[in-house]
Design an enzyme around this catalytic site. Structure first.
Site, PDB file in Angstrom:
ATOM      1  N   CYS A 120      49.103  90.816  21.569  1.00 60.52           N
ATOM      2  CA  CYS A 120      48.495  90.021  20.487  1.00 60.52           C
ATOM      3  C   CYS A 120      47.901  88.732  21.054  1.00 60.52           C
ATOM      4  O   CYS A 120      46.758  88.370  20.748  1.00 60.52           O
ATOM      5  CB  CYS A 120      49.548  89.736  19.422  1.00 60.52           C
ATOM      6  N   CYS A 121      48.670  88.047  21.923  1.00 60.44           N
ATOM      7  CA  CYS A 121      48.163  86.805  22.544  1.00 60.44           C
ATOM      8  C   CYS A 121      46.916  87.093  23.388  1.00 60.44           C
ATOM      9  O   CYS A 121      45.995  86.275  23.430  1.00 60.44           O
ATOM     10  CB  CYS A 121      49.231  86.167  23.426  1.00 60.44           C
ATOM     11  N   CYS A 203      50.433  79.603  16.393  1.00 60.56           N
ATOM     12  CA  CYS A 203      50.151  80.519  15.284  1.00 60.56           C
ATOM     13  C   CYS A 203      51.325  80.508  14.303  1.00 60.56           C
ATOM     14  O   CYS A 203      52.487  80.395  14.706  1.00 60.56           O
ATOM     15  CB  CYS A 203      49.974  81.934  15.816  1.00 60.56           C
ATOM     16  N   CYS A 206      54.481  82.678  14.791  1.00 61.64           N
ATOM     17  CA  CYS A 206      55.201  82.482  16.053  1.00 61.64           C
ATOM     18  C   CYS A 206      55.638  81.039  16.266  1.00 61.64           C
ATOM     19  O   CYS A 206      55.978  80.649  17.388  1.00 61.64           O
ATOM     20  CB  CYS A 206      54.317  82.941  17.213  1.00 61.64           C
ATOM     21  N   CYS A 231      52.213  82.085  26.691  1.00 60.74           N
ATOM     22  CA  CYS A 231      51.312  83.129  26.203  1.00 60.74           C
ATOM     23  C   CYS A 231      50.311  83.550  27.259  1.00 60.74           C
ATOM     24  O   CYS A 231      49.499  84.417  27.033  1.00 60.74           O
ATOM     25  CB  CYS A 231      50.572  82.645  24.969  1.00 60.74           C
TER      26      CYS A 231
HETATM   27  S1  SF4 Z   1      51.191  83.279  19.206  1.00 66.40           S
HETATM   28 FE1  SF4 Z   1      51.837  85.057  17.919  1.00 66.40          FE
HETATM   29  S2  SF4 Z   1      50.217  85.407  16.384  1.00 66.40           S
HETATM   30 FE2  SF4 Z   1      49.424  83.998  17.965  1.00 66.40          FE
HETATM   31  S3  SF4 Z   1      48.337  85.320  19.360  1.00 66.40           S
HETATM   32 FE3  SF4 Z   1      50.403  85.115  20.218  1.00 66.40          FE
HETATM   33  S4  SF4 Z   1      51.649  86.776  19.315  1.00 66.40           S
HETATM   34 FE4  SF4 Z   1      49.710  86.663  18.151  1.00 66.40          FE
END
Ligand code: SF4
Length: 243
Positions: A120-121, A203, A206, A231
């Site tokens: 996701c990141c 985000c 998170c 991340c």
């Molecule tokens: S912090 Fe969470 S929502 Fe944001 S990109 Fe990473 S996994 Fe996805």
């Protein structure tokens, strides 16, 4: 009690640190151009943007609008775009990639495994980051040594990464008290989430508020082990080299 009342406690050598930070930003603008400031719109980043604007430096600011930011952060982004002298660039993920990932893995994939969280990141942050930094010689971040064990050796000027790009961390030796002292004494607009005990802005799925005494980074990816909590934006240079 708000974040300013709670945290604004400068260290004794704050004035010297501030002078050093201004000199570093001036040097960065003349020696490392083209460069940009990466901003999450957290406390450290609004301080740097304020300094960049005050020094009238030719350093654009960029924000990764992941599509999962808090409403408070989006409103601060709008205010920053309206008031900043330096241009504020917004980079968003490729919509198709986000839709496909969510359709395949669901909206809460990040909680199921570290691999899915990193996937996701990669879509929402790393790919837009690579576009934001294309053609840049350096970038400025708000990393501080105090933030976590993994950041305890952050340098003011990092060694170049694999692409020869230099990361500059002008607040590396600032404390949380220094950051809030600057915000208080200069009237800097900040993210109201800090008044709700969010030390670090990220985000919405998170990031959470923390309690007094909890570690600074415990508000991020709190369900993971401490060592996994980056991340990829700030993976240590040596880890990158080893990879
Ligand atoms: S912090 Fe969470 S929502 Fe944001 S990109 Fe990473 S996994 Fe996805």
């Amino acid at each position: 009690m708000g974040a300013i009342d709670l945290h604004a406690r400068p260290t004794r050598d704050f004035d010297a640190k501030l002078e050093q930070t201004r000199k570093l930003l001036l040097r960065a603008a003349s020696e490392f151009a083209p460069l940009k400031q990466a901003s999450s719109l957290g406390a450290e980043d609004v301080v740097i943007t304020h300094l960049v604007n005050g020094l009238e430096l030719d350093i654009p600011v960029f924000v990764l609008e992941t599509g999962a930011l808090h409403a408070e952060t989006l409103r601060l982004l709008e205010r920053t775009q309206a008031t900043s002298r330096a241009p504020v660039e917004v980079y968003r993920p490729v919509q198709e990639a986000v839709v496909q990932f969510v359709q395949r893995e669901g909206n809460e994939a990040m909680y199921r495994s570290i691999d899915l969280r990193k996937a996701c990141c990669a879509i929402r942050k790393l790919e837009p980051l690579s576009r934001a930094l294309a053609g840049q010689r350096a970038w400025i971040t708000g990393l501080r040594r105090e933030q976590s064990a993994a950041r305890s050796d952050v340098a003011l000027i990092d060694t170049p990464d694999a692409e020869g790009r230099i990361k500059i961390n002008p607040l590396a030796d600032w404390t949380w008290g220094d950051v809030w002292h600057y915000i208080a004494t200069h009237g800097v607009d900040y993210n109201p989430l800090h008044d709700q005990f969010f030390p670090s802005i990220g985000c919405a799925p998170c990031t959470r508020a923390i309690s007094l005494g909890e570690d600074f980074r415990s508000g991020r990816w709190w369900w993971e082990e401490e060592t996994a909590k980056e991340c990829g934006l700030h993976v240590h240079q040596q880890e990158k080299a080893a990879a």
